[in-house]
Design an enzyme around this catalytic site. Structure first.
Site, short mmCIF file in Angstrom:
data_model
loop_
_atom_site.label_atom_id
_atom_site.label_comp_id
_atom_site.label_asym_id
_atom_site.label_seq_id
_atom_site.Cartn_x
_atom_site.Cartn_y
_atom_site.Cartn_z
N TYR A 1 1.04 -1.27 0.13
CA TYR A 1 0.21 -0.01 0.09
C TYR A 1 0.79 0.97 -0.21
CZ TYR A 1 -4.12 -2.70 1.49
OH TYR A 1 -4.70 -4.54 1.61
N LYS B 1 3.90 -15.16 1.85
CA LYS B 1 3.74 -16.13 0.04
C LYS B 1 5.49 -16.33 0.41
CE LYS B 1 0.24 -16.93 -2.68
NZ LYS B 1 0.39 -17.95 -2.76
N ASP C 1 -1.58 -18.79 1.78
CA ASP C 1 -3.77 -18.70 0.78
C ASP C 1 -3.74 -20.03 1.84
OD1 ASP C 1 -1.26 -19.56 -0.05
OD2 ASP C 1 -1.85 -20.30 -2.23
N ASP D 1 -4.70 -7.40 5.63
CA ASP D 1 -6.22 -6.27 5.14
C ASP D 1 -7.27 -7.93 5.26
OD1 ASP D 1 -8.75 -5.00 4.76
OD2 ASP D 1 -6.51 -3.87 2.80
N ASP E 1 -10.09 -9.40 8.46
CA ASP E 1 -11.89 -9.34 7.54
C ASP E 1 -12.09 -10.37 7.24
OD1 ASP E 1 -11.59 -6.41 7.78
OD2 ASP E 1 -12.48 -5.65 5.48
#
Ligand code: NAD
Length: 368
Positions: A142, A192, A225, A249, A253
């Site tokens: 970001y 990852k 993942d 993020d 959530d």
């Protein structure tokens, strides 16, 4: 407890309503547990804009830098939607996070047994769930450069850059290990590393911090993942999950929603330790200012009260008292106390914000 200072910023919409209930809890701890907080209160968001023409006055910012913990309600509302971007209510919150350099965002996913039916997962998978996601908040994709939309040949290309320095990974890993020591003593780091160099570095640094300074904490690594799948399959296997800004993020959530209503979700953002050893800290519910129900006494104060419980545990070293507060909430929910957002399809009469606060105080009294 020495010198515990707290800055309260109720903000806008339901912020002041839920914060009133937190103030009652703080007073209760002063009167009944002899935990004295030096509490000051100030404006943030639209309320600060209305008075000062800015969503966060410099004096308030300076105060936030000095106190042991900041507790914020919520900011924003339709009244401010057309303001210039630079003075929108959310800018006040962003300034706090940025200038306090709050790099570790803590999002618990905790399921109270009485609300397990609210989850989209089967009751036995979520009942009693208590995990903490630590998301790196101030770096990563970001913020990385280069970023932008560029012309390339006869088409455009959108670019964002995942970038992490060793020190950025090191400090958030330390936050996660410190938290784990106060909880279940387990950290799972997610990245990852199979396809991203930043992930390889992330894994190496987390492992190094562990081996050098936190060998007593159980550490595992998981691809993000696979972590998402495991969160849905068997979330109770986790205690603390530490991950980067982007994966955090998404994962936080998803994990939060395992537990039901937005009105139940607290959060904390922590920075570097101050001279007194306490981390810079901002505690706030995950929800916004809920203009659709503001001023009607319908808001669920539990997310904000649980944010104060996090402050007790992580800023003030009062883990037992935090557990007392969480147990009081568990008790009132088990007794059937429900604000409107917690009403199931069977209906009934919801209780008000004030009544929920009073019920929690009564349960605290009963805990003595
Ligand atoms: P919201 O979280 O305010 O509300 C979403 C829905 O959840 C609404 O139906 C609301 O009534 C309900 N809800 C939220 N908190 C609740 C509570 N404690 N009890 C019962 N019901 C609750 O999100 P939104 O509607 O997208 O945003 C409203 C305003 O809040 C906007 O101005 C937005 O920018 C701002 N916002 C602020 C923050 C923050 O202060 N951290 C976070 C998100 C949104």
């Amino acid at each position: 407890m020495s010198n515990a200072s707290l800055l309260i910023l109720p903000g806008d919409g339901i912020g002041p309503e839920v914060m009133t209930e937190v103030r009652k809890i703080i007073d209760w701890y002063g009167a009944k547990r002899d935990l004295q907080f030096d509490v000051s209160e100030d404006l943030v968001g639209g309320a600060a804009y209305d008075k000062h023409g800015t969503p966060l006055h410099d004096d308030t910012m300076a105060k936030a830098q000095e106190v042991d913990a900041v507790l914020l309600g919520a900011v924003g509302g339709p009244k401010y939607d057309n303001l210039d971007f630079s003075v929108k209510p959310e800018r006040g919150l962003l300034r706090l996070r940025k200038e306090m350099d709050l790099f570790a965002n803590l999002r618990p996913a905790q399921c109270f047994d009485a609300l397990a039916d609210f989850s989209s997962l089967k009751k036995d998978i979520v009942a009693g769930l208590d995990i903490m996601i630590v998301r790196e908040l101030t770096s990563g994709i970001y913020f990385g450069e280069p970023r932008g939309i560029f012309e390339e040949g006869n088409e455009r290309v959108g670019i964002n850059t995942q970038r992490y320095t060793e020190s950025e990974i090191d400090r958030v890993a330390r936050s996660a290990f410190e938290l784990a020591r106060r909880r279940g003593n387990k950290v799972c780091s997610m990245e990852k590393a199979n396809v991203m160099e930043s992930g390889i570095l992330w894994r190496e640094v987390v492992q190094k911090v562990h081996d050098e300074d936190y060998p007593d904490v159980e550490l595992s690594h998981m691809y993000a993942d696979a972590g998402a799948m495991q969160l849905c399959r068997y979330p109770k296997q986790f205690d603390v999950i530490v991950t980067d800004n982007l994966f955090g993020d998404i994962l936080s959530d998803a994990a939060a929603m395992l537990t039901g209503s937005l009105g139940m979700l607290p959060s904390a953002s922590l920075g570097a330790p101050m001279a007194n050893g306490r981390p810079k800290a901002l505690y706030e519910p995950v929800h916004g200012s809920a203009p659709d129900i503001a001023g009607q006494g319908k808001a669920n104060p539990i997310a904000c009260i649980l944010s104060f419980a996090m402050a007790l545990r992580y800023s003030f070293d009062q883990g037992d008292e935090a557990a007392r507060l969480e147990a009081a909430i568990e008790t009132v929910l088990a007794d059937g106390a429900r604000t409107a957002d917690l009403m199931g399809p069977e209906g009934g009469t919801p209780m008000s914000t004030t009544d929920m606060g009073d019920a929690i105080i009564a349960a605290l009294d009963a805990s003595l």
